[in-house]
Write an enzyme that holds these catalytic residues in place. Structure first.
Site, mmCIF file in Angstrom:
data_model
loop_
_atom_site.group_PDB
_atom_site.id
_atom_site.type_symbol
_atom_site.label_atom_id
_atom_site.label_comp_id
_atom_site.label_asym_id
_atom_site.label_seq_id
_atom_site.Cartn_x
_atom_site.Cartn_y
_atom_site.Cartn_z
ATOM 1 C CD GLU A 165 -83.170 49.691 -36.945
ATOM 2 O OE1 GLU A 165 -84.077 49.235 -36.226
ATOM 3 O OE2 GLU A 165 -82.917 49.247 -38.073
ATOM 4 C CD GLU A 374 -79.722 45.940 -38.435
ATOM 5 O OE1 GLU A 374 -80.875 45.583 -38.802
ATOM 6 O OE2 GLU A 374 -79.455 46.227 -37.248
#
Length: 471
Positions: A165, A374
């Site tokens: 991320e 995720e």
């Protein structure tokens, strides 16, 4: 479109689950490990303490046995930089030995490892020495760390993520980024983007050179972005949010180009993050093998006039609906709630169809295989005897997996799905009050207890999905 029928998942689909080192391992100062920026935050609030977490460091065999029982085809873990290079420079054999033991145990149980090289936890000493990701000096240190991972573990690891991320590291600088006081937030954000992108490119190319049979890609946090209304200004705001949050780093890595809208915005504010000709040349031929993305919720954008006050994004830390604070970026966009969606207790809006939209948008733009690294629901879980009845989590995951299946039937190439998380881990902003796992870890923020593991109802539900390779 609506499909008349849906095919099953591909035969080689990787059903997995995920964790991250600082959130699950504990043993933060054991066997020569150095202090990471996450360890340095211990005690900074009532939730954040990496000292023990789930104690996976000492219980990994028990945990991998549960992974095998669950039926996982793959497990996403991260390598703690500070176990391999405690001071960022000096190799620590005991840290290498630990991950060798984990990888060997996974392989013995027919579970393919997916390794995240960086998950929010660079050495605090590098933060102190030169500001961490704000300095280009970190690139050589990161490449050294990645090279060691490839050389030590590449015989067993065939799937790699570079940086978890990158876009959210810069969106939430004080929470996970290593923000420096006294530095303009926008200047910090885009310099860190700049540095991380170069590091990303070099590590992907290095992996292809050293491990030609392995696959590697970047990882972004991704949301479907809706305009608040059909006003053209709100549509522009949604496009702005997509370009700044998602497209900027991915365009560099996948296309070798710097987003012109972002460049123009920063130039108008006197922020120089224009990549040099040499750096742009380095962005050519990066060729990620896939794009990994983490999806929890969608977002809403509306027009934000230049005269508005800037507001940084903040999480709901209390776990009570209605405490979300939305960001404002004047001249770009401001966020808003979506009245058509349900929310979790932490105000994360639940949007399975947005998941399908995310697949479509990413695949249409980049034409690369996609990997979900995720996806999950953070909730209050209650241990009743030896059981945890988390039907709310099953409902969330079921709806999202169904939309993932719809996306596959739309023609999107999806190769893997890793719900967050395999077991209860330290939530980045909410400790152990907010749980995600298929396995309950019996502890609280105040009391470590005995850290016993209990299989939740969702464990048995996901087990059936994996066995059937279908939903």
């Amino acid at each position: 479109m609506e499909h008349k029928y849906l095919n099953k998942f591909p035969d080689d689909f990787l059903w997995g689950a995920a964790t991250a080192a600082f959130q699950v391992e504990g043993a933060y100062d054991v066997d020569g490990k150095g202090i990471s920026i996450q360890d340095a935050k211990n005690g900074s609030n009532k939730f954040h303490d990496t000292s023990v977490t789930a104690d996976h460091y000492h219980r990994y065999q028990e945990d991998i046995k549960l992974m095998k029982e669950l039926g996982l085809k793959s497990y996403r873990l991260s390598i703690a930089w500070t176990r391999i290079y405690p001071d960022g420079k000096t190799k620590n054999q005991k840290g290498i030995d630990f991950y060798n033991r984990i990888l060997d145990e996974l392989i013995k149980n027919d579970i393919k490892p997916l390794v995240t090289i960086y998950h929010f936890d660079h050495p605090q000493c590098l933060q102190d020495a030169y500001g961490g990701w704000y300095s280009r000096e970190i690139i050589d240190d990161f490449v050294r760390f990645a090279r060691t991972c490839f050389e030590e573990f590449g015989d067993r690891v065939h799937y790699w993520l570079t940086i978890c991320e990158q876009n959210n590291v810069v969106l939430y600088p004080k929470l996970i980024g290593g923000f420096l006081d006294g530095v303009d937030s926008e200047k910090w954000r885009f310099e860190v983007h700049h540095v991380m992108t170069i590091a990303n490119a070099r590590v992907i190319k290095l992996c292809h050179k050293l491990l030609p049979d392995s696959k590697i890609g970047p990882c972004v946090g991704y949301s479907a972005i809706y305009p608040k209304t059909c006003k053209p200004e709100d549509m522009l705001a949604a496009l702005n949010q997509e370009d700044f949050r998602f497209n900027y780093p991915l365009d560099l890595l996948c296309f070798g180009r710097q987003n012109k809208l972002v460049k123009r915005y920063l130039e108008e504010r006197g922020i120089d993050v224009v990549l040099s000709d040499e750096e742009l040349l380095e962005m050519q031929g990066v060729n990620p093998d896939f794009i990994a993305f983490n999806y929890y919720q969608s977002a809403v954008a509306e027009f934000c006039p230049l005269q508005e006050e800037e507001k940084q994004p903040e999480f709901n830390l209390e776990g009570k609906k209605g405490n979300m604070s939305f960001s404002q970026f004047p001249g770009l966009y401001q966020e808003a709630s979506n009245p058509y969606l349900e929310r979790s207790d932490w105000d994360w809006e639940i949007d399975p169809i947005g998941f399908r939209i995310a697949f479509r948008k990413l695949y249409d733009r980049y034409q690369l295989p996609l990997m979900v690294t995720e996806n999950g629901l953070g909730a209050y879980d209650t241990l009743e005897g030896n059981e945890v009845h988390d039907q709310y989590r099953i409902d969330y995951l079921e709806k999202h997996i169904l939309q993932m299946k719809e996306a596959i039937n739309d023609g999107v190439e999806i190769i893997a799905y890793y719900p967050w998380s395999f077991m209860d881990v330290l939530s980045t902003s909410n400790g152990y009050s907010k749980r995600y796992g298929f396995v309950y870890v019996d502890r609280s923020d105040e009391d470590i207890k005995e850290l016993k593991r209990y299989k939740k109802d969702s464990f048995y539900w996901y087990q059936k999905i994996i066995t059937a390779n279908n939903i």
